[in-house]
Scaffold this motif. Sequence first.
Motif, PDB file in Angstrom:
ATOM      1  N   GLU A  70      35.293  33.079  26.198  1.00 61.53           N
ATOM      2  CA  GLU A  70      35.173  33.952  27.344  1.00 61.53           C
ATOM      3  C   GLU A  70      33.711  34.101  27.748  1.00 61.53           C
ATOM      4  OE1 GLU A  70      35.043  38.114  29.289  1.00 61.53           O
ATOM      5  OE2 GLU A  70      34.171  37.448  27.481  1.00 61.53           O
ATOM      6  N   ASP A  72      31.477  36.523  30.617  1.00 63.93           N
ATOM      7  CA  ASP A  72      31.542  37.437  31.679  1.00 63.93           C
ATOM      8  C   ASP A  72      30.203  38.119  32.144  1.00 63.93           C
ATOM      9  OD1 ASP A  72      30.839  39.850  29.952  1.00 63.93           O
ATOM     10  OD2 ASP A  72      33.006  39.851  29.230  1.00 63.93           O
ATOM     11  N   ILE A  74      29.063  41.983  33.832  1.00 68.60           N
ATOM     12  CA  ILE A  74      29.462  43.232  34.138  1.00 68.60           C
ATOM     13  C   ILE A  74      28.171  44.168  34.928  1.00 68.60           C
ATOM     14  CG2 ILE A  74      30.706  45.109  33.823  1.00 68.60           C
ATOM     15  CD1 ILE A  74      32.405  42.896  33.167  1.00 68.60           C
ATOM     16  N   SER A  83      34.657  37.681  34.935  1.00 67.75           N
ATOM     17  CA  SER A  83      35.204  37.395  33.666  1.00 67.75           C
ATOM     18  C   SER A  83      35.825  35.924  33.923  1.00 67.75           C
ATOM     19  CB  SER A  83      36.069  38.442  32.865  1.00 67.75           C
ATOM     20  OG  SER A  83      36.570  37.728  31.725  1.00 67.75           O
ATOM     21  N   ILE A  85      37.756  32.752  31.413  1.00 64.78           N
ATOM     22  CA  ILE A  85      38.303  32.292  30.313  1.00 64.78           C
ATOM     23  C   ILE A  85      38.825  31.016  30.213  1.00 64.78           C
ATOM     24  CG2 ILE A  85      40.191  33.047  28.516  1.00 64.78           C
ATOM     25  CD1 ILE A  85      40.263  35.605  29.608  1.00 64.78           C
TER      26      ILE A  85
ATOM     27  N   VAL B  24      31.621  48.968  28.093  1.00 68.92           N
ATOM     28  CA  VAL B  24      32.459  47.843  28.372  1.00 68.92           C
ATOM     29  C   VAL B  24      32.802  47.070  27.287  1.00 68.92           C
ATOM     30  CG1 VAL B  24      32.850  45.809  30.001  1.00 68.92           C
ATOM     31  CG2 VAL B  24      32.047  47.852  30.751  1.00 68.92           C
ATOM     32  N   ARG B  26      35.910  44.202  25.090  1.00 70.24           N
ATOM     33  CA  ARG B  26      36.883  43.264  25.182  1.00 70.24           C
ATOM     34  C   ARG B  26      38.069  43.556  24.080  1.00 70.24           C
ATOM     35  NH1 ARG B  26      32.037  42.225  25.069  1.00 70.24           N
ATOM     36  NH2 ARG B  26      30.890  41.714  27.436  1.00 70.24           N
ATOM     37  N   ILE B  37      41.885  37.453  25.507  1.00 73.67           N
ATOM     38  CA  ILE B  37      40.826  38.468  25.739  1.00 73.67           C
ATOM     39  C   ILE B  37      40.751  39.165  26.968  1.00 73.67           C
ATOM     40  CG2 ILE B  37      39.310  36.562  26.105  1.00 73.67           C
ATOM     41  CD1 ILE B  37      36.998  38.221  24.935  1.00 73.67           C
ATOM     42  N   PRO B  39      38.346  41.974  29.499  1.00 73.09           N
ATOM     43  CA  PRO B  39      37.271  42.922  29.411  1.00 73.09           C
ATOM     44  C   PRO B  39      37.734  44.161  29.749  1.00 73.09           C
ATOM     45  CG  PRO B  39      36.473  40.873  30.547  1.00 73.09           C
ATOM     46  CD  PRO B  39      37.912  40.604  30.192  1.00 73.09           C
ATOM     47  N   TRP B 110      37.937  51.723  35.722  1.00 72.66           N
ATOM     48  CA  TRP B 110      37.281  51.006  36.842  1.00 72.66           C
ATOM     49  C   TRP B 110      38.198  50.523  37.908  1.00 72.66           C
ATOM     50  CZ3 TRP B 110      32.259  48.091  34.590  1.00 72.66           C
ATOM     51  CH2 TRP B 110      31.660  49.219  33.920  1.00 72.66           C
TER      52      TRP B 110
END
Lengths: 141, 141
Positions: A70, A72, A74, A83, A85, B24, B26, B37, B39, B110
């Motif tokens: 993964e 990401d 943010i 994100s 994967i 944040v 995971r 996974i 987030p 969020w």
Amino acid sequence: MNTHNELRSLTTRESIVLLSSAQVGRVVFTDEALPAIRPVNFVVDGASVVIRTGREGSLSKLNGNVVAFEADHIDLATRSGWSVIVHGRAERVRDIDQLVTLADPAKSSWVPLRDYFLRIPFEMVTGRRLALPHVTSEATG
Amino acid sequence: MNTHNELRSLTTRESIVLLSSAQVGRVVFTDEALPAIRPVNFVVDGASVVIRTGREGSLSKLNGNVVAFEADHIDLATRSGWSVIVHGRAERVRDIDQLVTLADPAKSSWVPLRDYFLRIPFEMVTGRRLALPHVTSEATG
């Protein structure tokens, strides 16, 4: 502002573009029956993620295992981000030509003394973006 | 500069301080036999991580499962950072008093319309820092 961010799926192409823009991701696997995760720096090489790890760590035991990878990005201020994967069967890179290319110093591990290359092919790619409804990949990727 | 970053283990206390500084993280779990996974934004509430999720998603199925929760902070410029991982048995929050406290708007999800609270108690906490040998937690945490 009443507009809320929305979570939407990304296409495979959008996902791979975003993944390729990242330098750090996380390998997700099972280690002694527990869910495990390791942040690593990585490169996208062809249709796969390649990471460089040590010969002794838990990642070097993953040869042949299906893992998730993964990455990401943010943005805390706007509470938005993406994100991506990848799922694939992790394989140790043994091909000499591939190893020479991958050993390019620009692709070096952030931790010294790591000479075990693990490849995670893109067998399944999924991605999600959390953004305002009108935001497109091009605008924020 | 010849000095390389070194990877070192953090104490439980250092790990919890760093985890509490993040917004944040995971959730890492197994979903239909595959490593998974997600987030999420989160809060540290007592000796646990609490996340707010939807009733329909894969996270709401985790009630009773051992999961990992990871947060990290990576500085791309200096190739340094930290990662903290909590393992614990995820449990749905059902206590009314806890729910009222957790529903504080400052702790909101969020993503809208998420009213399922999942608690991951700190059953095992591990952390690692990648930094120059002389850098301490206090200097970079």
